[in-house]
Design a protein around this motif. Structure first.
Motif, PDB file in Angstrom:
ATOM      1  N   TRP A  45       0.838  -1.127  -0.023  1.00 47.78           N
ATOM      2  CA  TRP A  45       0.057  -0.065   0.166  1.00 47.78           C
ATOM      3  C   TRP A  45       0.766   1.299  -0.107  1.00 47.78           C
ATOM      4  O   TRP A  45       0.178   2.152  -0.259  1.00 47.78           O
ATOM      5  CB  TRP A  45      -0.982   0.034   1.378  1.00 47.78           C
ATOM      6  N   CYS A 118       6.800  -0.220   3.553  1.00 51.21           N
ATOM      7  CA  CYS A 118       6.196  -0.382   4.837  1.00 51.21           C
ATOM      8  C   CYS A 118       6.487  -2.029   5.013  1.00 51.21           C
ATOM      9  O   CYS A 118       6.187  -2.563   4.158  1.00 51.21           O
ATOM     10  CB  CYS A 118       5.098   0.220   5.012  1.00 51.21           C
ATOM     11  N   CYS A 121       4.019  -5.384   8.598  1.00 54.65           N
ATOM     12  CA  CYS A 121       3.085  -6.723   8.475  1.00 54.65           C
ATOM     13  C   CYS A 121       4.152  -7.839   7.833  1.00 54.65           C
ATOM     14  O   CYS A 121       4.792  -7.265   7.075  1.00 54.65           O
ATOM     15  CB  CYS A 121       1.956  -6.852   7.862  1.00 54.65           C
ATOM     16  N   CYS A 124       2.058  -7.655   3.426  1.00 48.98           N
ATOM     17  CA  CYS A 124       1.097  -6.577   3.076  1.00 48.98           C
ATOM     18  C   CYS A 124      -0.218  -7.214   2.564  1.00 48.98           C
ATOM     19  O   CYS A 124      -0.215  -7.929   1.912  1.00 48.98           O
ATOM     20  CB  CYS A 124       1.721  -5.450   2.210  1.00 48.98           C
ATOM     21  N   SER A 125      -1.107  -6.362   3.153  1.00 45.73           N
ATOM     22  CA  SER A 125      -2.596  -6.833   2.890  1.00 45.73           C
ATOM     23  C   SER A 125      -2.865  -6.366   1.474  1.00 45.73           C
ATOM     24  O   SER A 125      -4.209  -6.684   0.902  1.00 45.73           O
ATOM     25  CB  SER A 125      -3.604  -6.136   3.660  1.00 45.73           C
ATOM     26  N   CYS A 131      -5.229  -1.606   4.174  1.00 51.16           N
ATOM     27  CA  CYS A 131      -4.164  -1.513   4.971  1.00 51.16           C
ATOM     28  C   CYS A 131      -4.390  -1.528   6.373  1.00 51.16           C
ATOM     29  O   CYS A 131      -5.302  -1.079   6.936  1.00 51.16           O
ATOM     30  CB  CYS A 131      -3.398  -0.040   4.813  1.00 51.16           C
ATOM     31  N   ARG A 132      -3.520  -2.534   7.145  1.00 51.00           N
ATOM     32  CA  ARG A 132      -3.954  -2.780   8.586  1.00 51.00           C
ATOM     33  C   ARG A 132      -3.776  -1.716   9.334  1.00 51.00           C
ATOM     34  O   ARG A 132      -4.349  -1.687  10.635  1.00 51.00           O
ATOM     35  CB  ARG A 132      -3.172  -4.185   8.883  1.00 51.00           C
ATOM     36  N   PHE A 133      -2.703  -0.849   9.467  1.00 54.44           N
ATOM     37  CA  PHE A 133      -2.240   0.055  10.243  1.00 54.44           C
ATOM     38  C   PHE A 133      -2.131   1.248   9.487  1.00 54.44           C
ATOM     39  O   PHE A 133      -0.833   1.897   9.300  1.00 54.44           O
ATOM     40  CB  PHE A 133      -0.841  -0.413  10.943  1.00 54.44           C
ATOM     41  N   ALA A 137       1.589   3.267   8.650  1.00 51.52           N
ATOM     42  CA  ALA A 137       2.389   2.703   7.235  1.00 51.52           C
ATOM     43  C   ALA A 137       3.002   4.175   6.692  1.00 51.52           C
ATOM     44  O   ALA A 137       2.163   5.308   6.574  1.00 51.52           O
ATOM     45  CB  ALA A 137       1.307   2.362   6.240  1.00 51.52           C
TER      46      ALA A 137
END
Ligand code: SF4
Length: 179
Positions: A45, A118, A121, A124-125, A131-133, A137
């Motif tokens: 992301w 980033c 994680c 990455c999702s 994005c989880r955070f 990020a």
């Protein structure tokens, strides 16, 4: 918040502020991203094509007046030692994240740009989940089109710091000076 004083207490090599209007942007790095030299293109992301350098440029120029540029320098025995290089890069990113948290604790809005994509994680999702955070990020400087070499000249800090060393750079943009 006195950002200079804060950074003096960190393992930062050099730092200086410039106006965001002085930041040298370029579109020429996009082709390197597309060639996937660092292996993160279309995988994060925080990297192209999820990140548009034109939009990042607009965010910086329209939303923020000042930029803190800082560098972290590390001694390197072997440039092929990827693990050591990653440790040094991650240390720099940790300093950047801590600094951003401190700035936000002082109720100052800011955006940060770092020295790697980033890696919070394991995987990455991107692109199937959000994005989880998103607050943590951080987009790399090159992905938003900042010409780091030219920026160091504007900020009067060294790009090259001698043989057997590596230097990583970060930028935080904010409003309201630095005092
Ligand atoms: S926080 Fe996780 S999901 Fe978000 S960009 Fe970083 S690695 Fe990807």
């Amino acid at each position: 918040m006195n950002l200079n004083k804060y950074l003096e207490g960190k393992e930062v090599f050099e730092f200086n502020t410039v106006k965001t209007s002085e930041i040298p942007f370029t579109g020429k790095f996009l082709k390197y991203c597309e060639e996937n030299i660092c292996g993160q293109y279309n995988l994060s992301w925080t990297c192209p094509p999820a990140v548009s350098y034109i939009k990042e440029q607009e965010k910086i120029k329209c939303g923020f007046t000042d930029a803190m540029v800082f560098s972290c320098k590390y001694d390197v025995k072997d440039f092929n030692d990827i693990e050591q290089m990653d440790i040094a890069r991650n240390k720099t990113m940790d300093i950047l994240r801590e600094t951003v948290k401190e700035i936000k604790r002082n109720n100052i809005d800011c955006l940060a740009y770092g020295c790697s994509s980033c890696k919070i994680c394991g995987v990455c999702s991107y692109p199937h989940q959000p994005c989880r955070f998103p607050d943590d990020a951080i987009v790399p400087l090159e992905a938003c089109g900042i010409n780091v070499f030219e920026l160091t000249k504007k900020a009067n800090i060294n790009y090259y710091n001698g043989e057997k060393t590596v230097t990583f750079f970060c930028v935080i943009v904010f409003n309201g000076g630095n005092n």
